[in-house]
Design a protein around this motif. Structure first.
Motif, PDB file in Angstrom:
ATOM      1  N   ALA A  23      15.272  31.753  77.389  1.00 54.85           N
ATOM      2  CA  ALA A  23      14.406  30.804  77.968  1.00 54.85           C
ATOM      3  C   ALA A  23      13.714  31.424  79.164  1.00 54.85           C
ATOM      4  N   HIS A  24      14.191  32.264  80.132  1.00 54.32           N
ATOM      5  CA  HIS A  24      13.553  32.951  81.023  1.00 54.32           C
ATOM      6  C   HIS A  24      12.586  33.919  80.711  1.00 54.32           C
ATOM      7  N   TYR A  26      10.937  33.950  77.558  1.00 59.73           N
ATOM      8  CA  TYR A  26       9.709  33.465  76.953  1.00 59.73           C
ATOM      9  C   TYR A  26       8.775  32.893  78.277  1.00 59.73           C
ATOM     10  N   GLU A  27       9.335  32.132  78.998  1.00 60.15           N
ATOM     11  CA  GLU A  27       8.629  31.477  80.168  1.00 60.15           C
ATOM     12  C   GLU A  27       8.005  32.430  81.206  1.00 60.15           C
ATOM     13  N   GLU A  28       8.781  33.703  81.333  1.00 62.99           N
ATOM     14  CA  GLU A  28       8.140  34.844  82.070  1.00 62.99           C
ATOM     15  C   GLU A  28       6.538  35.209  81.713  1.00 62.99           C
ATOM     16  N   GLY A  30       4.725  33.152  80.137  1.00 56.20           N
ATOM     17  CA  GLY A  30       3.822  31.849  79.860  1.00 56.20           C
ATOM     18  C   GLY A  30       4.025  31.183  78.521  1.00 56.20           C
ATOM     19  N   LYS A  31       5.258  31.369  77.864  1.00 58.29           N
ATOM     20  CA  LYS A  31       5.363  30.742  76.800  1.00 58.29           C
ATOM     21  C   LYS A  31       6.010  29.329  77.177  1.00 58.29           C
ATOM     22  N   HIS A  32       6.005  28.394  76.248  1.00 58.16           N
ATOM     23  CA  HIS A  32       6.642  27.070  76.489  1.00 58.16           C
ATOM     24  C   HIS A  32       7.983  27.047  75.481  1.00 58.16           C
ATOM     25  N   VAL A  33       8.940  26.801  75.880  1.00 53.83           N
ATOM     26  CA  VAL A  33      10.125  26.630  75.125  1.00 53.83           C
ATOM     27  C   VAL A  33      10.719  25.227  75.187  1.00 53.83           C
ATOM     28  N   ASP A  77       2.771  20.170  74.549  1.00 61.98           N
ATOM     29  CA  ASP A  77       2.299  21.566  74.807  1.00 61.98           C
ATOM     30  C   ASP A  77       2.799  22.447  73.374  1.00 61.98           C
TER      31      ASP A  77
END
Length: 193
Positions: A23-24, A26-28, A30-33, A77
């Motif tokens: 998760a980190h 992907y989010e790093e 800028g992607k939404h999980v 999103d």
């Protein structure tokens, strides 16, 4: 091309920390999980993914009667990936819904969980994932009592091995040990000679 992944392992194999790490990552970028965990797991509060090393995070508590396709359709999103912790508690229908999310929406779904229970029976969600997943990977850990690979989960009740009871018994290190096959049948319980 999106795929349905099933990563399984015995207790203490690092499944939850892997969910948080993915998760980190992907989010790093800028992607939404969409982060999901079983509504049955209340060890750290319902809707929490918590690793034994102390990291935790809120997630959507997925109830057994919920439809994963409907949850995805209601997201505002765009979803880059769906991560599911405690996937052994999914229903067969929810696993099929996860496969449809992959096939129909082209969203990767990564499910993490136990394969077998403390009586060495497959969990419903795990059995369905073994059938429907595109990629299956074992996450390894070592036996509580020796250096061999742990492949089983030994339930402990009142300090003694417990080979029966209900399949659903939520617990952590106080209730379960990851063990090899030898120590599943012959654990080295403290106080025994």
């Amino acid at each position: 091309m999106a795929q349905l992944f099933f990563r399984y392992g015995a207790m203490n194999a690092g499944k939850s920390i892997e969910v948080l790490k993915v998760a980190h990552n992907y989010e790093e970028q800028g992607k939404h999980v969409l982060l999901l965990t079983s509504g049955l797991d209340n060890r750290n509060g319902v809707g929490k993914i918590a690793s034994r090393i102390g990291l935790e995070r809120d997630a959507r508590a997925l109830q057994r009667e919920e439809d994963l396709l409907e949850i995805v359709r209601k997201q505002t999103d765009p979803i880059s990936c769906i991560l599911i912790d405690e996937a052994q508690f999914l229903t067969e229908s929810q696993v099929c819904q996860a496969a449809h999310v992959v096939d129909d929406f082209n969203i990767p779904v990564m499910a993490f969980g136990l394969k077998n229970d403390s009586m060495n029976k497959l969990f419903t969600g795990s059995q369905a994932l073994l059938i429907y997943a595109d990629k299956i990977e074992e996450m390894k850990t070592i036996c509580w009592f020796c250096e061999k690979k742990a492949t089983m989960n030994l339930r402990i009740t009142n300090g003694q091995p417990d080979y029966g009871g209900e399949q659903l018994h939520i617990g952590g290190n106080e209730s379960y040990y990851p063990v090899c096959r030898k120590h599943y049948w012959h654990p080295k319980i403290e106080g025994e000679s």
